[in-house]
Design a protein around this motif. Structure first.
Motif, mmCIF file in Angstrom:
data_model
loop_
_atom_site.group_PDB
_atom_site.id
_atom_site.type_symbol
_atom_site.label_atom_id
_atom_site.label_comp_id
_atom_site.label_asym_id
_atom_site.label_seq_id
_atom_site.Cartn_x
_atom_site.Cartn_y
_atom_site.Cartn_z
ATOM 1 N N THR A 1 0.823 -1.216 0.000
ATOM 2 C CA THR A 1 0.000 0.000 0.000
ATOM 3 C C THR A 1 0.857 1.267 0.000
ATOM 4 N N SER A 2 2.010 1.213 0.648
ATOM 5 C CA SER A 2 2.921 2.363 0.604
ATOM 6 C C SER A 2 3.475 2.548 -0.802
ATOM 7 N N THR A 3 3.774 1.435 -1.466
ATOM 8 C CA THR A 3 4.341 1.506 -2.811
ATOM 9 C C THR A 3 3.333 2.057 -3.813
ATOM 10 N N ILE A 4 2.063 1.703 -3.652
ATOM 11 C CA ILE A 4 1.028 2.210 -4.556
ATOM 12 C C ILE A 4 0.951 3.735 -4.504
ATOM 13 N N ALA A 5 1.272 4.300 -3.336
ATOM 14 C CA ALA A 5 1.182 5.755 -3.186
ATOM 15 C C ALA A 5 2.138 6.504 -4.110
ATOM 16 N N TYR A 6 3.192 5.815 -4.605
ATOM 17 C CA TYR A 6 4.092 6.486 -5.547
ATOM 18 C C TYR A 6 3.348 6.925 -6.801
ATOM 19 N N ILE B 1 6.892 1.363 -10.396
ATOM 20 C CA ILE B 1 8.197 0.744 -10.650
ATOM 21 C C ILE B 1 9.333 1.701 -10.295
ATOM 22 N N LEU B 2 9.193 2.971 -10.683
ATOM 23 C CA LEU B 2 10.241 3.957 -10.411
ATOM 24 C C LEU B 2 10.444 4.160 -8.907
ATOM 25 N N GLY B 3 9.346 4.468 -8.188
ATOM 26 C CA GLY B 3 9.466 4.688 -6.746
ATOM 27 C C GLY B 3 9.874 3.437 -6.005
ATOM 28 N N GLY B 4 9.258 2.312 -6.357
ATOM 29 C CA GLY B 4 9.580 1.057 -5.685
ATOM 30 C C GLY B 4 11.010 0.623 -5.912
ATOM 31 N N ALA B 5 11.516 0.806 -7.122
ATOM 32 C CA ALA B 5 12.884 0.382 -7.428
ATOM 33 C C ALA B 5 13.912 1.164 -6.607
ATOM 34 N N SER C 1 7.490 2.776 3.350
ATOM 35 C CA SER C 1 7.702 1.671 2.424
ATOM 36 C C SER C 1 8.979 0.902 2.745
ATOM 37 N N SER C 2 10.062 1.617 2.995
ATOM 38 C CA SER C 2 11.330 0.939 3.280
ATOM 39 C C SER C 2 11.291 0.223 4.619
ATOM 40 N N GLY C 3 10.650 0.830 5.616
ATOM 41 C CA GLY C 3 10.530 0.175 6.915
ATOM 42 C C GLY C 3 9.699 -1.090 6.840
ATOM 43 N N ALA D 1 1.681 -4.451 -6.082
ATOM 44 C CA ALA D 1 1.205 -3.070 -6.115
ATOM 45 C C ALA D 1 0.667 -2.704 -7.491
ATOM 46 N N ILE D 2 1.315 -3.202 -8.545
ATOM 47 C CA ILE D 2 0.841 -2.924 -9.903
ATOM 48 C C ILE D 2 -0.523 -3.573 -10.143
ATOM 49 N N ALA D 3 -0.708 -4.782 -9.593
ATOM 50 C CA ALA D 3 -1.946 -5.531 -9.839
ATOM 51 C C ALA D 3 -3.102 -5.090 -8.951
#
Length: 495
Positions: A132-137, A154-158, A321-323, A372-374
């Motif tokens: 859910t944190s990753t989707i926020a990107y 993908i950009l934020g998560g990577a 997200s990182s935590g 997150a993409i799905a």
């Protein structure tokens, strides 16, 4: 927008640089997973505040202020209350245990048989929190660069996966400290006063909006109570939060540093609600309350300042997200994979342990990005995660800390009954209903007490070892591996 883009690019490049720096420092399992348990009060306070104040607290907190006024602060306020309660009442004991996961704590307390099932529940929670944190990107990068949802994720998560994999907790700690500073400047010192001034000041805001926007309980008593159950209690037991407690260099740092971070959260909660209320005056007809943050930033802030505030929103998402990612990977490796393989936690030396944990962060990070993409409905996914966490694990964890008569049978039964009750009730009442967490917690508590009283007490040797660890004695040398198993319970006939 060129200056704003430059601010964001420099910020993102700095995050990757911190990851490289952390890689050079994280040479052992303790350094990689808990920053060597060496954080002092300043860094501990900043990083703890950073992880609990994520995108939901920043973008969502402003959205609640837009919808409900000042009482929209209650969601983030209950997060701060939970962090204060954890710091004042439990953090010193947690820090002295010298473990890596919540499940290891349960093994110590109950005799080594509670870890796998609780690890599975905790892994599901941390995975969905990271997702859910990753989707926020997607929201933030859409505002910044006008790119589509998938590319944004993908950009934020990577970037988060890269610096987390490289340096583990050291990278995350340093980046979180930077993110804490950016959030403080961007949200509290810049956006808050500018938003109030643009809205005409508090007098104009009160004249333009209904009185309920300034009522302390305007959001509703039942909603506030539910926030307390989910977020305040969730702060007490989440692996992502406990793993930060484990980084404190002493129990005093954990207690007082966490108290400072909790107090900061209360201020941040009120700031978000005020910004949202100001946005309601400026933009009374937004299609979605969650658009309030991005709208007021892009329309009302000057060039350069706008970039810094958007970087603050990005910092909020990245810290959570990182935590959550390192917590998810730690649980997957230490509590699930090592137990399924049936091997010792000590592994094959520090170098191998760091490589193994780094591989798990990378694997979990890729999985998080794909999910997150799905996934579409973020709120429902996060609600399921918190309901399972609180409904299944709150009672066994707090019961183990507070009630010596609790047994492993009671703990495992409480996890099963609480978790299944929450899932079943969500199917009946709906995922976002309040009843699942209410009745699920009651079922878990009743089961824990009844089964514990109906089964033999925990072995005295296990409890003695537990008390030694709570007192800060008997912890293993972390350079030689992780915590050993607690003493095996004696046969019932020998008691």
């Amino acid at each position: 927008m060129a200056v704003d883009y430059a601010v964001i690019v420099v910020y993102l490049a700095g995050m990757l640089g911190m990851g490289w720096w952390g890689m050079r420092r994280a040479k052992s399992k303790s350094e990689f997973l808990v920053a060597g348990r060496r954080l002092g009060p300043g860094m501990y306070s900043g990083t703890m505040a950073a992880i609990v104040l994520g995108g939901a607290s920043t973008i969502g907190g402003v959205g609640l202020g837009y919808k409900h006024g000042l009482s929209g602060a209650w969601m983030v306020f209950t997060i701060g209350l939970g962090l204060l309660a954890l710091s004042v009442f439990f953090s010193a004991r947690i820090a002295r245990l010298k473990v890596y996961t919540v499940s290891e704590m349960l093994d110590l307390r109950y005799g080594g048989r509670a870890g796998l099932i609780t690890g599975l529940v905790m892994w599901a929670y941390t995975l969905m929190l990271a997702v859910t944190s990753t989707i926020a990107y997607a929201t933030i990068f859409d505002v910044l660069f006008d790119v589509n949802r998938t590319l944004s994720i993908i950009l934020g998560g990577a970037i988060v996966v890269a610096y987390s994999t490289l340096g583990g907790m050291w990278s995350i700690t340093i980046t979180d400290m930077v993110q804490f500073v950016v959030k403080t400047i961007g949200v509290l010192l810049l956006l808050l006063p500018i938003a109030v001034v643009k809205a005409g000041g508090f007098a104009e805001m009160k004249a333009e909006l209904p009185d309920e926007y300034f009522a302390p309980l305007g959001i509703g008593g039942e909603t506030i109570f539910t926030y307390v159950l989910i977020y305040t209690f969730g702060m007490l037991i989440g692996q992502d939060i406990w793993q930060r407690v484990f980084t404190a260099r002493s129990d005093k740092v954990a207690r007082w540093g966490g108290t400072v971070a909790g107090t900061y959260c209360l201020v941040y909660a009120l700031a978000g609600a005020v910004i949202g209320t100001a946005a309601k005056v400026l933009y009374p007809d937004l299609a979605s309350a969650d658009d309030a943050f991005a709208t007021i930033v892009t329309d009302e802030l000057p060039m350069g300042v706008r970039g810094l505030v958007l970087a603050a929103a990005l910092a909020a998402v990245m810290s959570t997200s990182s935590g959550a990612l390192i917590a998810c990977a730690t649980v997957a490796n230490n509590d699930i994979w090592s137990r399924l393989r049936g091997n010792s936690r000590s592994g094959g030396g520090d170098h191998d342990e760091v490589k193994g944990n780094r591989a798990f962060i990378l694997a979990m990070g890729v999985a998080v990005i794909c999910i997150a993409i799905a996934l579409n409905d973020v709120v429902e996914a996060l609600t399921v995660a918190y309901n399972l966490l609180v409904g299944g694990l709150l009672v066994p964890i707090l019961g183990g800390l507070l009630w010596k008569r609790g047994t492993v049978q009671g703990a495992l039964a409480a996890v099963g009954v609480g978790g299944l009750s929450v899932v079943g009730l969500m199917a009946v009442y709906g995922i976002l209903a309040n009843q699942p967490i209410y009745y699920g917690l009651l079922a878990s508590l009743a089961t824990y007490v009844l089964v514990s009283l109906a089964t033999p007490p925990t072995d005295p040797a296990v409890l003695a070892h537990w008390r030694e660890r709570l007192a800060g004695r008997g912890a293993p040398d972390e350079d030689e591996g992780a915590a050993p198993e607690p003493p095996a319970p004696e046969p019932v006939a020998a008691r």
